[in-house]
Scaffold this motif. Structure first.
Motif, mmCIF file in Angstrom:
data_model
loop_
_atom_site.group_PDB
_atom_site.id
_atom_site.type_symbol
_atom_site.label_atom_id
_atom_site.label_comp_id
_atom_site.label_asym_id
_atom_site.label_seq_id
_atom_site.Cartn_x
_atom_site.Cartn_y
_atom_site.Cartn_z
ATOM 1 N N ALA A 35 -3.586 12.782 0.068
ATOM 2 C CA ALA A 35 -3.446 14.437 0.383
ATOM 3 C C ALA A 35 -4.729 14.856 1.153
ATOM 4 C CB ALA A 35 -3.169 15.075 -1.278
ATOM 5 N N GLU A 36 -5.840 14.328 0.832
ATOM 6 C CA GLU A 36 -7.030 14.910 1.537
ATOM 7 C C GLU A 36 -7.239 13.973 2.958
ATOM 8 O OE1 GLU A 36 -7.330 13.630 -1.733
ATOM 9 O OE2 GLU A 36 -7.173 15.455 -2.353
ATOM 10 N N HIS A 37 -6.140 13.578 3.326
ATOM 11 C CA HIS A 37 -6.331 12.751 4.582
ATOM 12 C C HIS A 37 -7.222 11.671 4.910
ATOM 13 C CE1 HIS A 37 -3.297 15.864 6.111
ATOM 14 N NE2 HIS A 37 -4.154 16.711 5.565
ATOM 15 N N GLN A 38 -7.379 11.083 3.759
ATOM 16 C CA GLN A 38 -8.456 9.966 3.620
ATOM 17 C C GLN A 38 -7.544 8.881 3.772
ATOM 18 O OE1 GLN A 38 -10.113 10.883 0.034
ATOM 19 N NE2 GLN A 38 -12.106 11.574 1.098
ATOM 20 N N ALA A 39 -7.859 7.676 4.959
ATOM 21 C CA ALA A 39 -7.011 6.678 4.947
ATOM 22 C C ALA A 39 -7.577 5.619 3.536
ATOM 23 C CB ALA A 39 -7.515 5.743 6.232
ATOM 24 N N TYR A 40 -6.504 4.951 3.048
ATOM 25 C CA TYR A 40 -6.631 3.912 2.048
ATOM 26 C C TYR A 40 -7.688 3.034 2.767
ATOM 27 C CZ TYR A 40 -5.800 -0.024 -0.996
ATOM 28 O OH TYR A 40 -5.827 -0.757 -2.008
ATOM 29 N N GLY A 41 -7.702 2.328 3.523
ATOM 30 C CA GLY A 41 -8.812 1.739 4.445
ATOM 31 C C GLY A 41 -8.800 0.063 3.942
ATOM 32 N N GLU A 42 -9.324 -0.640 4.668
ATOM 33 C CA GLU A 42 -9.829 -1.943 4.568
ATOM 34 C C GLU A 42 -10.647 -2.204 3.374
ATOM 35 O OE1 GLU A 42 -11.623 -5.701 7.002
ATOM 36 O OE2 GLU A 42 -11.144 -4.070 8.241
ATOM 37 N N ARG A 43 -11.499 -1.487 2.985
ATOM 38 C CA ARG A 43 -12.660 -1.598 2.007
ATOM 39 C C ARG A 43 -11.971 -1.674 0.599
ATOM 40 N NH1 ARG A 43 -17.397 2.050 3.530
ATOM 41 N NH2 ARG A 43 -17.840 0.090 5.178
ATOM 42 N N LYS A 44 -11.086 -0.485 0.307
ATOM 43 C CA LYS A 44 -10.363 -0.343 -0.927
ATOM 44 C C LYS A 44 -9.516 -1.650 -1.018
ATOM 45 C CE LYS A 44 -10.700 4.417 -1.322
ATOM 46 N NZ LYS A 44 -9.906 5.779 -1.411
ATOM 47 N N PHE A 45 -8.736 -1.958 0.158
ATOM 48 C CA PHE A 45 -7.747 -3.181 0.018
ATOM 49 C C PHE A 45 -8.671 -4.513 -0.321
ATOM 50 C CE2 PHE A 45 -5.084 -6.694 2.470
ATOM 51 C CZ PHE A 45 -4.191 -6.727 1.638
ATOM 52 N N ILE A 46 -9.778 -4.678 0.098
ATOM 53 C CA ILE A 46 -10.303 -5.651 -0.013
ATOM 54 C C ILE A 46 -11.117 -5.944 -1.500
ATOM 55 C CG2 ILE A 46 -12.428 -7.099 0.466
ATOM 56 C CD1 ILE A 46 -11.799 -6.408 3.353
ATOM 57 N N LYS A 47 -11.566 -4.545 -1.883
ATOM 58 C CA LYS A 47 -12.293 -4.610 -3.123
ATOM 59 C C LYS A 47 -11.312 -4.960 -4.265
ATOM 60 C CE LYS A 47 -14.441 -1.153 -6.009
ATOM 61 N NZ LYS A 47 -14.931 0.154 -6.130
ATOM 62 N N SER A 48 -9.996 -4.471 -4.250
ATOM 63 C CA SER A 48 -8.660 -4.718 -5.118
ATOM 64 C C SER A 48 -8.506 -5.996 -5.209
ATOM 65 C CB SER A 48 -7.611 -3.809 -4.596
ATOM 66 O OG SER A 48 -6.568 -3.932 -5.560
ATOM 67 N N ILE A 49 -8.468 -6.875 -4.044
ATOM 68 C CA ILE A 49 -8.208 -8.154 -3.800
ATOM 69 C C ILE A 49 -9.132 -9.095 -4.531
ATOM 70 C CG2 ILE A 49 -8.180 -10.333 -2.544
ATOM 71 C CD1 ILE A 49 -6.617 -8.544 -0.256
ATOM 72 N N LEU A 50 -10.459 -8.832 -4.388
ATOM 73 C CA LEU A 50 -11.804 -9.443 -4.981
ATOM 74 C C LEU A 50 -11.647 -9.157 -6.319
ATOM 75 C CD1 LEU A 50 -14.325 -8.798 -2.071
ATOM 76 C CD2 LEU A 50 -12.880 -10.795 -2.628
ATOM 77 N N ALA A 51 -11.235 -8.134 -6.898
ATOM 78 C CA ALA A 51 -11.475 -7.807 -8.195
ATOM 79 C C ALA A 51 -10.402 -8.477 -9.148
ATOM 80 C CB ALA A 51 -11.133 -6.173 -8.609
ATOM 81 N N ASN A 52 -9.229 -9.013 -8.608
ATOM 82 C CA ASN A 52 -8.293 -9.715 -9.135
ATOM 83 C C ASN A 52 -7.855 -11.238 -8.532
ATOM 84 O OD1 ASN A 52 -7.224 -7.751 -11.320
ATOM 85 N ND2 ASN A 52 -7.429 -6.620 -9.416
ATOM 86 N N ALA A 53 -9.029 -11.752 -7.919
ATOM 87 C CA ALA A 53 -8.824 -12.848 -7.192
ATOM 88 C C ALA A 53 -8.370 -14.160 -8.152
ATOM 89 C CB ALA A 53 -10.057 -13.276 -6.507
ATOM 90 N N LYS A 54 -8.973 -14.245 -9.470
ATOM 91 C CA LYS A 54 -8.659 -15.159 -10.232
ATOM 92 C C LYS A 54 -7.506 -15.023 -11.106
ATOM 93 C CE LYS A 54 -13.453 -16.950 -10.276
ATOM 94 N NZ LYS A 54 -13.383 -17.465 -9.654
ATOM 95 N N ASN A 55 -6.956 -13.693 -10.912
ATOM 96 C CA ASN A 55 -5.688 -13.486 -11.723
ATOM 97 C C ASN A 55 -4.498 -13.991 -11.140
ATOM 98 O OD1 ASN A 55 -7.173 -12.127 -13.751
ATOM 99 N ND2 ASN A 55 -7.053 -10.207 -12.512
ATOM 100 N N GLY A 56 -3.440 -13.987 -11.766
ATOM 101 C CA GLY A 56 -2.088 -14.596 -11.152
ATOM 102 C C GLY A 56 -1.672 -13.583 -9.938
ATOM 103 N N LEU A 57 -0.584 -13.903 -9.102
ATOM 104 C CA LEU A 57 -0.210 -13.107 -8.116
ATOM 105 C C LEU A 57 0.526 -12.081 -8.626
ATOM 106 C CD1 LEU A 57 1.303 -16.032 -5.773
ATOM 107 C CD2 LEU A 57 -0.840 -14.659 -5.639
#
Length: 71
Positions: A35-57
């Motif tokens: 709503a604030e016109h901020q893109a989700y972005g690569e940084r948030k995407f990668i952060k989410s992936i790295l935070a759960n890399a050892k967890n199941g799919l």
């Protein structure tokens, strides 16, 4: 879809090993704005992936979706 007549595409081969994960997504995920016109972005995407890399799919998927929806 979204490419020009003179677009150049390259071919590449990727060898995946057991337990490797390949994320396939469109630029629409990274460019989606809140709503604030901020893109989700690569940084948030990668952060989410790295935070759960050892967890199941499923947990990895849920983490990405939650991160995206909370954005």
């Amino acid at each position: 879809m979204g490419h020009k007549k003179d677009s150049v595409f390259t071919e590449a081969k990727l060898i995946l090993e057991p337990n490797d994960v390949l994320y396939i997504f469109t630029d629409g995920l990274l460019e989606a704005e809140n709503a604030e016109h901020q893109a989700y972005g690569e940084r948030k995407f990668i952060k989410s992936i790295l935070a759960n890399a050892k967890n199941g799919l499923e947990m990895q998927r849920d983490s990405i979706l939650n991160s995206y929806n909370d954005h």
